[in-house]
Design a protein around this motif. Structure first.
Motif, PDB file in Angstrom:
ATOM      1  N   ARG A   1     -49.089  51.317 -50.351  1.00 25.15           N
ATOM      2  CA  ARG A   1     -49.268  50.551 -49.115  1.00 25.15           C
ATOM      3  C   ARG A   1     -50.103  49.298 -49.353  1.00 25.15           C
ATOM      4  O   ARG A   1     -49.840  48.254 -48.761  1.00 25.15           O
ATOM      5  N   GLU A   2     -51.104  49.390 -50.230  1.00 19.09           N
ATOM      6  CA  GLU A   2     -51.916  48.220 -50.551  1.00 19.09           C
ATOM      7  C   GLU A   2     -51.071  47.139 -51.218  1.00 19.09           C
ATOM      8  O   GLU A   2     -51.296  45.950 -51.007  1.00 19.09           O
TER       9      GLU A   2
ATOM     10  N   SER B   1     -43.340  51.786 -45.080  1.00 15.38           N
ATOM     11  CA  SER B   1     -43.919  52.050 -46.399  1.00 15.38           C
ATOM     12  C   SER B   1     -43.814  53.531 -46.754  1.00 15.38           C
ATOM     13  O   SER B   1     -43.569  53.876 -47.914  1.00 15.38           O
ATOM     14  N   LEU B   2     -43.958  54.412 -45.779  1.00 17.18           N
ATOM     15  CA  LEU B   2     -43.820  55.843 -46.043  1.00 17.18           C
ATOM     16  C   LEU B   2     -42.392  56.161 -46.483  1.00 17.18           C
ATOM     17  O   LEU B   2     -42.177  56.840 -47.490  1.00 17.18           O
TER      18      LEU B   2
ATOM     19  N   ASP C   1     -38.751  57.496 -50.820  1.00 20.11           N
ATOM     20  CA  ASP C   1     -37.475  57.228 -51.506  1.00 20.11           C
ATOM     21  C   ASP C   1     -37.706  57.000 -52.998  1.00 20.11           C
ATOM     22  O   ASP C   1     -36.964  57.516 -53.837  1.00 20.11           O
ATOM     23  N   ILE C   2     -38.735  56.240 -53.320  1.00 24.89           N
ATOM     24  CA  ILE C   2     -39.031  55.934 -54.722  1.00 24.89           C
ATOM     25  C   ILE C   2     -39.437  57.192 -55.478  1.00 24.89           C
ATOM     26  O   ILE C   2     -38.904  57.479 -56.552  1.00 24.89           O
TER      27      ILE C   2
ATOM     28  N   PHE D   1     -44.926  66.554 -46.324  1.00 18.33           N
ATOM     29  CA  PHE D   1     -45.750  65.361 -46.493  1.00 18.33           C
ATOM     30  C   PHE D   1     -45.360  64.310 -45.462  1.00 18.33           C
ATOM     31  O   PHE D   1     -46.211  63.756 -44.768  1.00 18.33           O
ATOM     32  N   VAL D   2     -44.065  64.056 -45.328  1.00 20.07           N
ATOM     33  CA  VAL D   2     -43.576  63.077 -44.348  1.00 20.07           C
ATOM     34  C   VAL D   2     -43.924  63.544 -42.933  1.00 20.07           C
ATOM     35  O   VAL D   2     -44.422  62.762 -42.115  1.00 20.07           O
TER      36      VAL D   2
END
Length: 120
Positions: free
Chosen positions: A50-51, A61-62, A67-68, A112-113
């Motif tokens: 996120r930074e 960003s989540l 996805d990554i 987590f999500v």
């Protein structure tokens, strides 16, 4: 090929550790513990991500981050299966343990999500 074969492959690859060393370390190799380590390790970098992407909303960003890391996890499991398959040890309990670990990782990532949805 059994543990001796795996040890030989490790040694040929320049790895000094053996299967026995891993077990003697006391590390829990259950599907649950392995999945927890994978999820915990991979999700710890959300703050850094996120930074590095301040233009993204928290939700964007989540989603992008998951996805990554999901792609990396998929690749890791695929490579592990290829390696174990080539060593002729991807059968029986080993195959089902990997599948169970994969399912638990997917559940862990979803939790987590969900934890971010619950917080809002």
């Amino acid at each position: 090929i059994g543990r001796e074969g795996i040890n030989e492959v490790l040694k040929d690859s320049g790895v000094e550790s053996s299967v026995e060393d891993a077990y003697e370390s006391g590390l829990d190799f259950s599907s649950e513990a392995t999945a927890e380590r994978i999820v915990s390790f991979s999700t710890q970098f959300l703050g850094s991500y996120r930074e590095q992407n301040p233009e993204m909303s928290e939700e964007e960003s989540l989603t992008s981050f998951v996805d990554i890391i999901s792609g990396g996890i998929e690749q890791g499991f695929s490579e592990a299966k290829d390696i174990l398959g080539s060593l002729k040890v991807l059968e029986g309990d080993t195959a089902s343990d990997i599948d169970k670990t994969y399912e638990l990782v997917q559940e862990g990532l979803q939790s987590f999500v969900d934890s971010f949805s619950d917080a809002e």
